[in-house]
Scaffold this active site. Structure first.
Site, PDB file in Angstrom:
ATOM      1  N   HIS A 112      -7.378  72.837  34.129  1.00  0.00           N
ATOM      2  CA  HIS A 112      -8.722  72.653  34.707  1.00  0.00           C
ATOM      3  C   HIS A 112      -9.970  73.008  34.023  1.00  0.00           C
ATOM      4  O   HIS A 112      -8.946  73.263  32.251  1.00  0.00           O
ATOM      5  CB  HIS A 112      -9.118  74.298  34.865  1.00  0.00           C
ATOM      6  CG  HIS A 112      -8.216  75.001  36.588  1.00  0.00           C
ATOM      7  ND1 HIS A 112      -8.348  73.680  38.114  1.00  0.00           N
ATOM      8  CD2 HIS A 112      -7.033  75.600  37.468  1.00  0.00           C
ATOM      9  CE1 HIS A 112      -7.853  74.706  39.382  1.00  0.00           C
ATOM     10  NE2 HIS A 112      -6.900  74.990  38.751  1.00  0.00           N
TER      11      HIS A 112
ATOM     12  N   CYS B 157     -12.389  69.882  35.331  1.00  0.00           N
ATOM     13  CA  CYS B 157     -13.413  69.747  35.872  1.00  0.00           C
ATOM     14  C   CYS B 157     -14.449  69.511  34.949  1.00  0.00           C
ATOM     15  O   CYS B 157     -14.326  70.241  33.207  1.00  0.00           O
ATOM     16  CB  CYS B 157     -13.877  70.534  37.307  1.00  0.00           C
ATOM     17  SG  CYS B 157     -12.981  70.641  37.992  1.00  0.00           S
TER      18      CYS B 157
END
Length: 469
Positions: free
Chosen positions: A305, A348
């Site tokens: 992430h 991301c």
């Protein structure tokens, strides 16, 4: 007495070599151990050095990094010579004169590190008190010796091999006699540079003219003919111990990357679910890895992430991408100097979802426009950073088939490397492929983004075997 270049014995005599190291250790006390640790700061992981409590621990670390070997113990001879343990050289079948003769060509400890050690040895108690008094506001409130003082200044980046102004000013104020050590270092460094240039001139003057012309024609392509293609590290964070959700499908990406880069000739090291502490240890280990010296290239992949400019460790700590990349600059990792260093980040870079409809450049939150992606790579040559998505937006991953970006990257490496395409052309094709993909609703899209300071074309040699995956 045998020459220092000769082997101490056959490969079956490893036990005898360890006995020799044990004997050397028995002659070294706590102060000598601290000196060895300081001199090895540029050679092995600092975190692992900090755990060393004896010379044997340091020897084991040097053995692990293959800097110290039974058939080639010169690095230890160099360390003993610098620390003036001349009598111990006989255990390694070296003399002081042999070490001095071999040092110019076989030196492992940088001249800058040697100079700092010599300064530390010359700083007496009164000088140390004066220096700590002048630097009190910026010094930790703990007792320290001269080695700790210089290491602290180096850590703060007040001193480094190309900028001695701070150190010179301090010495001139407190102990001007120390300047002779600094001047000696400057002279040695100048001689080392001149020697390198002389070697280059001789090599060119003796080269065959046709090969020289051929080399000029190939000068715009990175060299890919060393002993190893290089190392590829894959950090795959799937399970998180914090509020962050687990990343289903990431194993598909990690395995595909592993297969593709093994096919391209890389030594692949895949590791899962790395905490911040684990990642820091891994970075220290990799930047000091001995394989870099004989490798063509370096690849580092992170699947996790993230937000703009940073990625999450498995324990939920944000780590700036720039911090990861900075471990492999020429200063931090000399073995990779002048070689291409590729970083691929599947994470991301924000929370926005890219629309399938045409959007204008100000569609990113206008109140918080992110800085340039170029800020995440060092201001020096030979780096490439490939992000799964542009700043401010999310990257997309299928829970069974893996992420759009990594799957496309691997597919295009398989397809285009055999066609002799360079890495930037391959990434352009990846951009085109990923930008055309959309979810079932047609509303979610993604656009990868590379940033680079490559000086030449990077073309991977075509593997002899067809990919079987």
């Amino acid at each position: 007495m045998a020459s220092g270049d000769q082997s101490l014995g056959s490969s079956s005599d490893e036990e005898n070599f360890r006995r020799i190291l044990f004997t050397i250790d028995s002659h070294l006390g706590g102060q000598e151990v601290e000196s060895l640790k300081f001199l090895c700061l540029d050679l092995v992981s600092k975190k692992k050095l900090e755990k060393c409590s004896s010379a044997l621990d340091i020897f084991e670390l040097l053995l692990t990094y293959k800097l110290l070997q039974e058939e080639d113990p010169f690095v230890l001879a160099e360390l003993l010579y610098i620390t003036k343990q001349i009598k111990l050289l006989q255990h390694l079948r070296y003399t002081k004169e042999e070490v001095e003769r071999l040092l110019p060509e076989r030196r492992k400890v940088p001249l800058f590190r040697k100079m700092l050690y010599e300064l530390a040895e010359a700083i007496d108690t009164d000088t140390l008190k004066s220096m700590t008094f002048l630097l009190r506001d910026s010094m930790p409130r703990t007792e320290m010796n001269s080695l700790h003082l210089l290491e602290h200044l180096e850590k703060r980046d007040d001193i480094h091999e190309d900028n001695l102004t701070y150190l010179e000013d301090l010495c001139k104020k407190v102990a001007p006699s120390l300047m002779r050590i600094i001047e000696k270092y400057k002279n040695e460094k100048d001689k080392q540079t001149e020697s390198l240039h002389e070697g280059e001139e001789e090599l060119v003057s003796q080269s065959d003219i046709k090969r020289f012309v051929g080399a000029l024609q190939e000068a715009n392509v990175y060299r890919m003919d060393r002993k190893h293609r290089g190392r590829c590290v894959i950090v795959n964070n799937e399970i998180f111990t914090t509020y962050l959700s687990d990343r289903r499908g990431t194993q598909r990406d990690a395995e595909y990357l592993k297969l593709v880069f093994q096919w391209l000739g890389f030594k692949v090291h895949k590791c899962d679910n790395k905490t911040k502490e684990d990642l820091e240890a891994l970075l220290q280990e990799e930047k000091h890895h001995p394989d870099h010296d004989d490798g063509d290239c370096f690849v580092f992949c992170v699947l996790t992430h993230g937000i703009f400019g940073a990625v999450y460790s498995s324990d939920g700590v944000l780590i700036p991408i720039r911090e990861i990349v900075s471990h492999f600059t020429a200063k931090q990792c000399p073995g990779l100097a002048g070689k291409p260093k590729l970083f691929f980040i599947q994470a991301c870079q924000g929370k926005e979802i890219q629309s399938s409809a045409p959007i204008e450049a100000d569609a990113v939150n206008p109140e918080c426009v992110p800085p340039s992606l170029q800020d995440s790579i060092p201001v020096e040559a030979d780096f490439l950073l490939g992000l799964a998505t542009v700043p401010g937006y999310a990257s997309l991953r299928h829970v069974e088939n893996g992420s759009w970006y990594i799957q496309s990257l691997c597919n295009h490496l398989k397809a285009l490397v055999p066609r002799h395409e360079d890495i930037l052309s391959i990434l352009t094709a990846v951009n085109n492929d990923v930008s055309r993909q959309a979810d079932k609703s047609g509303r979610m899209r993604q656009m990868p983004q590379p940033a680079f300071t490559l000086r030449k074309r990077l073309v991977f040699p075509v593997p002899q075997e067809e990919p079987s995956f």
